[in-house]
Design an enzyme around this catalytic site. Sequence first.
Site: not given
Length: 122
Positions: A14, A26, A33, A70, A95, A99
């Site tokens: 895990a 990333w 980032r 995020e 989506k 957002s």
Amino acid sequence: MKPGATGIRRLINATRYSYQGLTSAWHHEAAIRQEIVLITVLTPLAIWLDVTTIERILLIGSLLLLLIVELLNSAIETVVDRIGSDFHELSGRAKDTGSAAVLITLLLVTMTWGMILFNHFY
């Protein structure tokens, strides 16, 4: 995870999968980032500020919550993109909803930091 993995092997697997997820995020997501840089800058500030322990938890916790939301939004977008590139109303709604969750979390971070800093400096 491999079927039947238990105990320490399950925990190791895990952890490895989680690290792979963070690494992938990333490399593929600019927003991740940017938020990790934000966390890297603001967390030491939150530790340095003369605030209560609860306020420090709120400052750092709101940043971590932003990263969590995020990551979930990125996961939703990845799955939707995997399904197909042609437009579908439900894909767009998924989506957009992800957002919106990120936006609300950004507002929470701004409100938390703003109110705590305002309370201590004015």
